[in-house]
Design a protein around this motif. Structure first.
Motif, PDB file in Angstrom:
ATOM      1  N   ARG A 112     -37.889 -12.851   7.357  1.00 56.70           N
ATOM      2  CA  ARG A 112     -37.671 -11.917   8.451  1.00 56.70           C
ATOM      3  C   ARG A 112     -36.192 -11.802   8.783  1.00 56.70           C
ATOM      4  N   GLY A 113     -35.853 -10.705   9.452  1.00 54.61           N
ATOM      5  CA  GLY A 113     -34.515 -10.562  10.014  1.00 54.61           C
ATOM      6  C   GLY A 113     -33.437 -10.304   8.972  1.00 54.61           C
ATOM      7  N   LEU A 114     -32.210 -10.514   9.424  1.00 60.52           N
ATOM      8  CA  LEU A 114     -31.069 -10.239   8.567  1.00 60.52           C
ATOM      9  C   LEU A 114     -30.833 -11.394   7.607  1.00 60.52           C
ATOM     10  N   SER A 115     -31.738 -11.547   6.708  1.00 59.48           N
ATOM     11  CA  SER A 115     -31.669 -12.696   5.829  1.00 59.48           C
ATOM     12  C   SER A 115     -30.892 -12.351   4.575  1.00 59.48           C
ATOM     13  N   SER A 116     -30.902 -13.291   3.686  1.00 58.50           N
ATOM     14  CA  SER A 116     -30.165 -13.098   2.449  1.00 58.50           C
ATOM     15  C   SER A 116     -30.855 -12.117   1.503  1.00 58.50           C
ATOM     16  N   ASN A 117     -31.985 -11.528   1.952  1.00 58.19           N
ATOM     17  CA  ASN A 117     -32.643 -10.524   1.116  1.00 58.19           C
ATOM     18  C   ASN A 117     -31.950  -9.172   1.180  1.00 58.19           C
ATOM     19  N   LEU A 118     -31.020  -9.047   2.135  1.00 56.20           N
ATOM     20  CA  LEU A 118     -30.378  -7.756   2.334  1.00 56.20           C
ATOM     21  C   LEU A 118     -28.944  -7.775   1.824  1.00 56.20           C
ATOM     22  N   ILE A 119     -28.554  -6.696   1.206  1.00 57.42           N
ATOM     23  CA  ILE A 119     -27.169  -6.551   0.786  1.00 57.42           C
ATOM     24  C   ILE A 119     -26.422  -5.836   1.905  1.00 57.42           C
ATOM     25  N   CYS A 120     -25.302  -6.401   2.283  1.00 62.41           N
ATOM     26  CA  CYS A 120     -24.494  -5.798   3.349  1.00 62.41           C
ATOM     27  C   CYS A 120     -23.487  -4.823   2.740  1.00 62.41           C
ATOM     28  N   ILE A 121     -23.425  -3.620   3.302  1.00 67.01           N
ATOM     29  CA  ILE A 121     -22.407  -2.652   2.891  1.00 67.01           C
ATOM     30  C   ILE A 121     -21.516  -2.388   4.100  1.00 67.01           C
ATOM     31  N   VAL A 122     -20.221  -2.608   3.918  1.00 67.25           N
ATOM     32  CA  VAL A 122     -19.278  -2.308   4.993  1.00 67.25           C
ATOM     33  C   VAL A 122     -18.815  -0.868   4.819  1.00 67.25           C
ATOM     34  N   VAL A 123     -18.921  -0.098   5.906  1.00 67.06           N
ATOM     35  CA  VAL A 123     -18.586   1.320   5.866  1.00 67.06           C
ATOM     36  C   VAL A 123     -17.448   1.583   6.840  1.00 67.06           C
ATOM     37  N   ALA A 124     -16.490   2.390   6.431  1.00 67.75           N
ATOM     38  CA  ALA A 124     -15.384   2.736   7.321  1.00 67.75           C
ATOM     39  C   ALA A 124     -15.028   4.210   7.160  1.00 67.75           C
ATOM     40  N   ILE A 125     -14.590   4.808   8.265  1.00 68.23           N
ATOM     41  CA  ILE A 125     -14.137   6.207   8.211  1.00 68.23           C
ATOM     42  C   ILE A 125     -13.014   6.349   9.235  1.00 68.23           C
ATOM     43  N   ASP A 126     -12.009   7.143   8.937  1.00 68.52           N
ATOM     44  CA  ASP A 126     -10.944   7.322   9.922  1.00 68.52           C
ATOM     45  C   ASP A 126     -10.916   8.754  10.444  1.00 68.52           C
ATOM     46  N   ILE A 127     -10.022   8.977  11.378  1.00 71.43           N
ATOM     47  CA  ILE A 127      -9.926  10.261  12.067  1.00 71.43           C
ATOM     48  C   ILE A 127      -9.571  11.396  11.099  1.00 71.43           C
ATOM     49  N   HIS A 128      -9.000  11.026   9.935  1.00 75.79           N
ATOM     50  CA  HIS A 128      -8.642  12.026   8.915  1.00 75.79           C
ATOM     51  C   HIS A 128      -9.778  12.258   7.918  1.00 75.79           C
ATOM     52  N   LYS A 129     -10.928  11.653   8.205  1.00 76.98           N
ATOM     53  CA  LYS A 129     -12.121  11.760   7.356  1.00 76.98           C
ATOM     54  C   LYS A 129     -11.970  11.044   6.015  1.00 76.98           C
ATOM     55  N   ASN A 130     -11.036  10.105   5.957  1.00 74.26           N
ATOM     56  CA  ASN A 130     -11.007   9.223   4.785  1.00 74.26           C
ATOM     57  C   ASN A 130     -12.125   8.214   4.966  1.00 74.26           C
ATOM     58  N   THR A 131     -12.833   7.908   3.882  1.00 70.38           N
ATOM     59  CA  THR A 131     -13.943   6.981   4.003  1.00 70.38           C
ATOM     60  C   THR A 131     -13.810   5.855   2.990  1.00 70.38           C
ATOM     61  N   TYR A 132     -14.552   4.801   3.247  1.00 76.14           N
ATOM     62  CA  TYR A 132     -14.525   3.638   2.378  1.00 76.14           C
ATOM     63  C   TYR A 132     -15.866   2.942   2.505  1.00 76.14           C
ATOM     64  N   ALA A 133     -16.429   2.507   1.393  1.00 77.27           N
ATOM     65  CA  ALA A 133     -17.719   1.805   1.434  1.00 77.27           C
ATOM     66  C   ALA A 133     -17.729   0.748   0.347  1.00 77.27           C
ATOM     67  N   VAL A 134     -17.994  -0.481   0.734  1.00 73.82           N
ATOM     68  CA  VAL A 134     -17.933  -1.574  -0.230  1.00 73.82           C
ATOM     69  C   VAL A 134     -19.034  -2.599   0.031  1.00 73.82           C
ATOM     70  N   ILE A 135     -19.547  -3.179  -1.026  1.00 71.74           N
ATOM     71  CA  ILE A 135     -20.541  -4.241  -0.884  1.00 71.74           C
ATOM     72  C   ILE A 135     -19.864  -5.471  -0.317  1.00 71.74           C
ATOM     73  N   CYS A 136     -20.507  -6.079   0.665  1.00 67.93           N
ATOM     74  CA  CYS A 136     -19.918  -7.254   1.315  1.00 67.93           C
ATOM     75  C   CYS A 136     -20.920  -8.400   1.321  1.00 67.93           C
ATOM     76  N   GLY A 137     -21.437  -8.730   0.150  1.00 65.39           N
ATOM     77  CA  GLY A 137     -22.322  -9.886   0.002  1.00 65.39           C
ATOM     78  C   GLY A 137     -23.717  -9.687   0.585  1.00 65.39           C
ATOM     79  N   HIS A 138     -24.455 -10.785   0.681  1.00 62.66           N
ATOM     80  CA  HIS A 138     -25.816 -10.758   1.226  1.00 62.66           C
ATOM     81  C   HIS A 138     -25.824 -11.217   2.671  1.00 62.66           C
ATOM     82  N   GLY A 139     -26.729 -10.641   3.459  1.00 61.65           N
ATOM     83  CA  GLY A 139     -26.899 -11.072   4.842  1.00 61.65           C
ATOM     84  C   GLY A 139     -25.732 -10.661   5.732  1.00 61.65           C
ATOM     85  N   LYS A 140     -25.792 -11.146   6.963  1.00 64.96           N
ATOM     86  CA  LYS A 140     -24.772 -10.793   7.938  1.00 64.96           C
ATOM     87  C   LYS A 140     -23.428 -11.411   7.547  1.00 64.96           C
TER      88      LYS A 140
END
Ligand SMILES: [Zn+2]
Length: 323
Positions: free
Chosen positions: A174-202
């Motif tokens: 259950r919950g935010l366990s190691s079964n989930l892959i974390c993706i870090v997402v970022a966007i700025d005011i200029h609409k530049n975006t970035y998305a990267v895998i950041c390991g498992h879990g929180k």
């Protein structure tokens, strides 16, 4: 009644072979009108591709006859290998027509199921998969040099790691366990975006820092949900922290976080279209997502397919199978 098409009788009188030739000619005309070119070589010439040696990367060469396909051949002055204008591109020895490729690529910009591209392009499943891998290879390093600045939103989103389903010992926790892959997402005011895998879990503060440290300009304002794991990043990059605690009933939160919340849901919807994809390809899917986001954002100034074709023919890629 519709007006009689004066070509109808002619088209029906053609032999199968002549009908095929006619279709090829029509495709050439259509692509010339649409893209200004009708072959990979014309595409390479249009965008001034510099032929490079696939063996040593040098562009120091002399013209040396023609390839079996009739392409100008070059002899590398560095290592002596022969190559053509299309060597080192994903279109090297492409055995399907330019027309088939442009239709495939157009469909790919809508992220349609692979089965649909197979049917519409008349290609096999392995070919459709191979082409997708080739296109992904051109955006492999795409996010490496991206940086966001001024006003930057970040958040984490999670996808279930489906590779675990093939693991006999797997039990879903259950919950935010190691079964989930974390993706870090970022966007700025200029609409530049970035998305990267950041390991498992929180993720920990260190993981967040490592994921974003080279992609946010120091001194920017970071707009986020106040997660403690963001603190190291804020401190080390001297960011101004602006926090909106997640609360679906809070208008202030919804307004200020709309950009990143939308981004996360677009990304999730995109990922869910590829149920069953191999998780080791997840970062490639993210790269393509970020690339497309940029291309589509500027489509009014720069038509998306022209931009994509230019990108593909100018990117040096030596595609390796079984990546
Ligand atoms: Zn060489």
């Amino acid at each position: 009644m519709s007006v009689q098409n004066s070509f109808t009788d002619l088209v029906f009188s053609l032999s199968d072979e002549d009908f095929r030739l006619l279709q090829d000619a029509v495709a050439v005309r259509k692509n010339r009108d649409k893209y200004g070119v009708a072959s990979f070589e014309e595409l390479a010439v249009k965008y001034d591709r510099v032929p490079t040696c696939p063996a040593c990367g040098s562009d120091n060469a002399v013209s040396f006859g023609f390839s079996p396909e009739g392409l100008q051949r070059y002899k590398c002055l560095g290592c002596g290998k022969y190559y053509t204008l299309l060597s080192n591109t994903i279109f090297h020895s492409a055995n399907k027509s330019f027309d088939t490729w442009t239709i495939y690529l157009t469909l790919m910009t809508f992220n349609v199921p692979l089965e649909m591209t197979e049917e519409i392009c008349g290609i096999s499943h392995p070919t459709a998969m191979l082409w997708r891998q080739k296109v992904f290879a051109t955006v492999d390093g795409y996010q490496g040099h991206l940086y966001l600045k001024d006003r930057v939103w970040i958040d984490e989103t999670y996808v279930f790691d489906s590779t675990l389903l093939h693991d006999d010992n797997f039990k879903r926790k259950r919950g935010l366990s190691s079964n989930l892959i974390c993706i870090v997402v970022a966007i700025d005011i200029h609409k530049n975006t970035y998305a990267v895998i950041c390991g498992h879990g929180k993720p920990s503060a260190t993981r967040i820092y490592k994921a974003l440290k080279d992609h946010i300009v120091e001194g920017s304002t970071l707009v986020h949900d106040g997660e403690k794991a963001h603190n190291m990043l804020i401190e080390k990059l001297d960011l101004t922290s602006e926090v909106y605690i997640a609360n679906a009933k809070d208008k202030n939160y919804l307004q200020n976080m709309a950009l990143i919340n939308n981004m996360c849901s677009w990304l999730k919807r995109y990922i869910y279209r590829f149920i069953g994809m191999r998780m080791e390809n997840l970062q490639s899917y993210l790269n393509w997502f970020v690339y497309l986001f940029r291309v589509k954002g500027a489509a009014e100034r720069w038509p998306k397919m022209e931009r994509i074709l230019r990108h593909l023919v100018l990117t040096d890629v030596q595609y390796k199978r079984n990546r």
